[in-house]
Scaffold this motif. Structure first.
Motif, PDB file in Angstrom:
ATOM      1  N   THR A 121       0.999  -1.246  -0.085  1.00  0.00           N
ATOM      2  CA  THR A 121       0.028  -0.120   0.021  1.00  0.00           C
ATOM      3  C   THR A 121       0.917   1.325  -0.037  1.00  0.00           C
ATOM      4  N   CYS A 122       0.180   2.364   0.460  1.00  0.00           N
ATOM      5  CA  CYS A 122       1.049   3.589   0.337  1.00  0.00           C
ATOM      6  C   CYS A 122       0.532   4.427   1.680  1.00  0.00           C
ATOM      7  N   SER A 123       1.637   5.265   2.278  1.00  0.00           N
ATOM      8  CA  SER A 123       1.175   5.804   3.471  1.00  0.00           C
ATOM      9  C   SER A 123       0.163   7.127   3.143  1.00  0.00           C
ATOM     10  N   LEU A 124       0.396   7.584   2.252  1.00  0.00           N
ATOM     11  CA  LEU A 124      -0.491   8.713   1.325  1.00  0.00           C
ATOM     12  C   LEU A 124      -2.163   8.085   1.349  1.00  0.00           C
ATOM     13  N   ASP A 125      -2.220   7.028   0.744  1.00  0.00           N
ATOM     14  CA  ASP A 125      -3.476   6.459   0.807  1.00  0.00           C
ATOM     15  C   ASP A 125      -4.156   5.913   1.933  1.00  0.00           C
ATOM     16  N   LEU A 126      -3.256   5.274   2.913  1.00  0.00           N
ATOM     17  CA  LEU A 126      -3.624   4.823   4.173  1.00  0.00           C
ATOM     18  C   LEU A 126      -4.021   6.254   4.932  1.00  0.00           C
ATOM     19  N   GLY A 127      -3.246   7.417   4.819  1.00  0.00           N
ATOM     20  CA  GLY A 127      -3.641   8.587   5.721  1.00  0.00           C
ATOM     21  C   GLY A 127      -5.032   9.260   5.242  1.00  0.00           C
ATOM     22  N   CYS A 128      -5.415   8.899   4.079  1.00  0.00           N
ATOM     23  CA  CYS A 128      -6.815   9.805   3.502  1.00  0.00           C
ATOM     24  C   CYS A 128      -7.781   8.716   3.210  1.00  0.00           C
ATOM     25  N   PRO A 129      -8.557   8.203   4.298  1.00  0.00           N
ATOM     26  CA  PRO A 129      -9.634   7.563   4.400  1.00  0.00           C
ATOM     27  C   PRO A 129     -10.907   8.182   3.623  1.00  0.00           C
ATOM     28  N   PRO A 186      -3.682  13.996  -1.071  1.00  0.00           N
ATOM     29  CA  PRO A 186      -3.216  13.957   0.274  1.00  0.00           C
ATOM     30  C   PRO A 186      -1.872  14.606   0.722  1.00  0.00           C
ATOM     31  N   ASP A 187      -0.890  15.039  -0.132  1.00  0.00           N
ATOM     32  CA  ASP A 187       0.504  15.061   0.222  1.00  0.00           C
ATOM     33  C   ASP A 187       0.630  16.548   0.383  1.00  0.00           C
ATOM     34  N   ARG A 188       0.947  16.973   1.842  1.00  0.00           N
ATOM     35  CA  ARG A 188       1.185  18.387   1.945  1.00  0.00           C
ATOM     36  C   ARG A 188       2.419  19.009   1.375  1.00  0.00           C
ATOM     37  N   HIS A 189       3.264  18.138   1.329  1.00  0.00           N
ATOM     38  CA  HIS A 189       4.544  18.792   0.907  1.00  0.00           C
ATOM     39  C   HIS A 189       4.382  18.899  -0.662  1.00  0.00           C
ATOM     40  N   LEU A 190       3.919  18.100  -1.503  1.00  0.00           N
ATOM     41  CA  LEU A 190       3.591  18.534  -2.897  1.00  0.00           C
ATOM     42  C   LEU A 190       2.688  19.610  -3.123  1.00  0.00           C
ATOM     43  N   THR A 198       1.968  28.264  -8.276  1.00  0.00           N
ATOM     44  CA  THR A 198       0.948  28.670  -8.912  1.00  0.00           C
ATOM     45  C   THR A 198       0.533  29.876  -8.448  1.00  0.00           C
ATOM     46  N   GLY A 199       0.653  30.087  -6.881  1.00  0.00           N
ATOM     47  CA  GLY A 199      -0.581  31.141  -6.395  1.00  0.00           C
ATOM     48  C   GLY A 199      -1.743  30.838  -6.326  1.00  0.00           C
ATOM     49  N   ALA A 200      -2.338  29.491  -6.389  1.00  0.00           N
ATOM     50  CA  ALA A 200      -3.780  29.082  -6.522  1.00  0.00           C
ATOM     51  C   ALA A 200      -4.091  29.000  -5.144  1.00  0.00           C
ATOM     52  N   ASP A 201      -5.348  29.236  -4.690  1.00  0.00           N
ATOM     53  CA  ASP A 201      -5.958  29.229  -3.573  1.00  0.00           C
ATOM     54  C   ASP A 201      -6.307  27.744  -3.087  1.00  0.00           C
ATOM     55  N   MET A 202      -5.253  27.194  -2.137  1.00  0.00           N
ATOM     56  CA  MET A 202      -5.407  25.560  -2.029  1.00  0.00           C
ATOM     57  C   MET A 202      -5.778  25.403  -0.650  1.00  0.00           C
ATOM     58  N   LEU A 203      -6.740  24.484  -0.375  1.00  0.00           N
ATOM     59  CA  LEU A 203      -7.044  24.028   1.067  1.00  0.00           C
ATOM     60  C   LEU A 203      -6.375  22.586   0.720  1.00  0.00           C
ATOM     61  N   MET A 204      -5.810  22.217   1.976  1.00  0.00           N
ATOM     62  CA  MET A 204      -4.887  21.109   1.849  1.00  0.00           C
ATOM     63  C   MET A 204      -5.292  20.040   2.965  1.00  0.00           C
ATOM     64  N   TRP A 205      -5.279  18.797   2.660  1.00  0.00           N
ATOM     65  CA  TRP A 205      -5.065  17.704   3.529  1.00  0.00           C
ATOM     66  C   TRP A 205      -3.705  17.412   4.120  1.00  0.00           C
ATOM     67  N   ASN A 206      -3.775  16.887   5.418  1.00  0.00           N
ATOM     68  CA  ASN A 206      -2.363  16.979   6.007  1.00  0.00           C
ATOM     69  C   ASN A 206      -1.842  15.495   5.941  1.00  0.00           C
ATOM     70  N   GLY A 207      -1.222  15.101   4.490  1.00  0.00           N
ATOM     71  CA  GLY A 207      -0.628  13.822   4.445  1.00  0.00           C
ATOM     72  C   GLY A 207       0.740  14.082   4.292  1.00  0.00           C
ATOM     73  N   ALA A 208       1.422  12.995   4.022  1.00  0.00           N
ATOM     74  CA  ALA A 208       2.904  12.922   3.581  1.00  0.00           C
ATOM     75  C   ALA A 208       3.207  11.687   3.377  1.00  0.00           C
ATOM     76  N   CYS A 209       4.324  11.314   2.545  1.00  0.00           N
ATOM     77  CA  CYS A 209       4.886  10.299   2.178  1.00  0.00           C
ATOM     78  C   CYS A 209       5.960   9.828   3.100  1.00  0.00           C
ATOM     79  N   ILE A 210       5.843   8.646   3.702  1.00  0.00           N
ATOM     80  CA  ILE A 210       6.979   8.328   4.783  1.00  0.00           C
ATOM     81  C   ILE A 210       8.504   8.145   3.997  1.00  0.00           C
ATOM     82  N   VAL A 211       8.426   8.030   2.943  1.00  0.00           N
ATOM     83  CA  VAL A 211       9.870   8.086   2.083  1.00  0.00           C
ATOM     84  C   VAL A 211      10.333   9.602   2.226  1.00  0.00           C
ATOM     85  N   HIS A 212       9.566  10.232   1.277  1.00  0.00           N
ATOM     86  CA  HIS A 212      10.299  11.513   1.207  1.00  0.00           C
ATOM     87  C   HIS A 212      10.320  12.460   2.241  1.00  0.00           C
ATOM     88  N   ASP A 213       9.346  12.253   3.391  1.00  0.00           N
ATOM     89  CA  ASP A 213       9.206  13.020   4.394  1.00  0.00           C
ATOM     90  C   ASP A 213      10.434  12.916   5.497  1.00  0.00           C
TER      91      ASP A 213
END
Length: 366
Positions: A121-129, A186-190, A198-213
């Motif tokens: 699986t994937c930590s990003l997938d797991l962290g976004c039910p 779900p990835d907050r870093h990306l 981009t300067g886009a108005d973005m509301l973000m889920w607070n997830g992260a990849c355990i590898v890249h984090d």
């Protein structure tokens, strides 16, 4: 604009979505004789069952080589999605993690989709039910829902757009230009990187990849001092302190392209170390250095290699080809809804691809 994060309630001490319920098992080591025998058996079974092997850059190099030797592909998740959809084979074998298998099934419902291990699986997938994410979306109906590929089919079914790291920046830029506000998961870093670009108005889920984090800015700075002529290549799922030092920020295929086309002799690579296998094949003679993580003796959960990608091996690949199990199944209502956001991404990238200069041989889209 300040980044806004939605705090999923099951978090660890760092404020990241918890993966405490996750686990991974790695295949037993193989002797050279076993490896050769299993590879030959896999080749015969792929041919027998009219099957094609689709492998991600992060899985074991033996599986990457097998995919290429048997007419399959080694690629990032965007090219995996395209390839599986367009290939004539009636059985797709996905060497990667579960969301990749689900995406293949969503796009090819008439095909049988096998994976060596469905627990990969994937930590990003797991962290976004899916249920929690649906509630988040319902609370913000004015926003376009953009989800990263590293999510379940159920989460994709709730989205307007699916993106990968190779096309997320362009898609969000396009939406922003049209005046759309974004709900990102779900990835907050990306997400932060895209918002900054981009300067886009973005509301973000607070997830992260355990590898890249796990990549560390301070240690990367010290490593750069030891290799002042090295180019630093960073995947945008990494923390800001790491991204800010990069010469190139991009998807897996973009980072490979940077090594192949680059004039530097040394490259410090901040992504899953499974990518180094293909980099070495396509750019022999260049020096590749792993970016530093917290390290085995510290708090590292991954040490630059995804534990779930490592669950893919020759032995369980052969087992799934012999038994026809485990298969990926996605219920039809979810599949139909999820396909809409994936097709929207594929149509967008296909239109952009026609206007681009082309693809790098042996890599795919960057």
């Amino acid at each position: 604009m300040d980044t806004q994060l939605f705090d999923y309630t099951k978090q660890d001490a760092s404020g990241t979505c918890s993966t405490a319920h996750a686990w991974a098992k790695q295949p037993a080591p193989l002797t050279p004789v076993q490896r050769t025998a299993l590879a030959e058996r896999a080749k015969a079974l792929l041919k027998k069952h009219n099957a094609v092997l689709v492998a991600h850059y992060y899985v074991d190099g033996v599986l990457q080589d097998l995919a290429l030797e048997t007419g399959g592909i080694v690629s990032d998740s965007l090219e995996m999605a395209r390839f599986g959809r367009d290939h004539a084979a009636q059985t797709l074998v996905v060497a990667g993690v579960r969301f990749m298998g689900e995406t293949a099934k969503i796009l090819s419902p008439e095909k049988r989709v096998l994976m060596p291990d469905l627990d990969a699986t994937c930590s990003l997938d797991l962290g976004c039910p899916a249920d929690d994410f649906a509630a988040f979306c319902d609370a913000h109906p004015d926003r376009q829902v953009v989800v990263y590929a590293n999510t379940s089919a159920a989460v994709k079914a709730r989205a307007d757009w699916m993106v990968t790291s190779s096309c997320a920046l362009e898609i969000v830029s396009d939406l922003h230009a049209k005046g759309q506000k974004i709900l990102w998961a779900p990835d907050r870093h990306l997400g932060r990187y895209i918002q900054e670009q981009t300067g886009a108005d973005m509301l973000m889920w607070n997830g992260a990849c355990i590898v890249h984090d796990e990549f560390k800015g301070l240690e990367l700075e010290l490593l750069r001092e030891q290799h002042p002529n090295a180019q630093i290549l960073v995947h945008p799922e990494s923390p800001k302190s790491v991204v800010d030092m990069a010469h190139v920020v991009g998807s897996t295929s973009a980072l490979i392209k940077a090594v192949v086309d680059g004039t530097a002799q040394e490259y410090i690579v901040a992504t899953d170390n499974g990518i180094l296998h293909r980099m070495r094949q396509l750019a022999p003679g260049k020096t590749l250095i792993e970016a530093p993580t917290a390290g085995n003796s510290a708090t590292c959960k991954s040490c630059a290699h995804c534990p779930w990608m490592a669950m893919n091996g020759l032995a369980n690949l052969v087992e799934c080809l012999e038994s026809g199990e485990p298969q990926i199944h996605v219920d039809e209502p979810t599949r139909v809804k999820a396909q809409l956001c994936i097709n929207r991404m594929l149509d967008f990238t296909a239109a952009r691809k026609k206007a681009a200069s082309g693809m790098t041989p042996g890599i795919g889209a960057a």
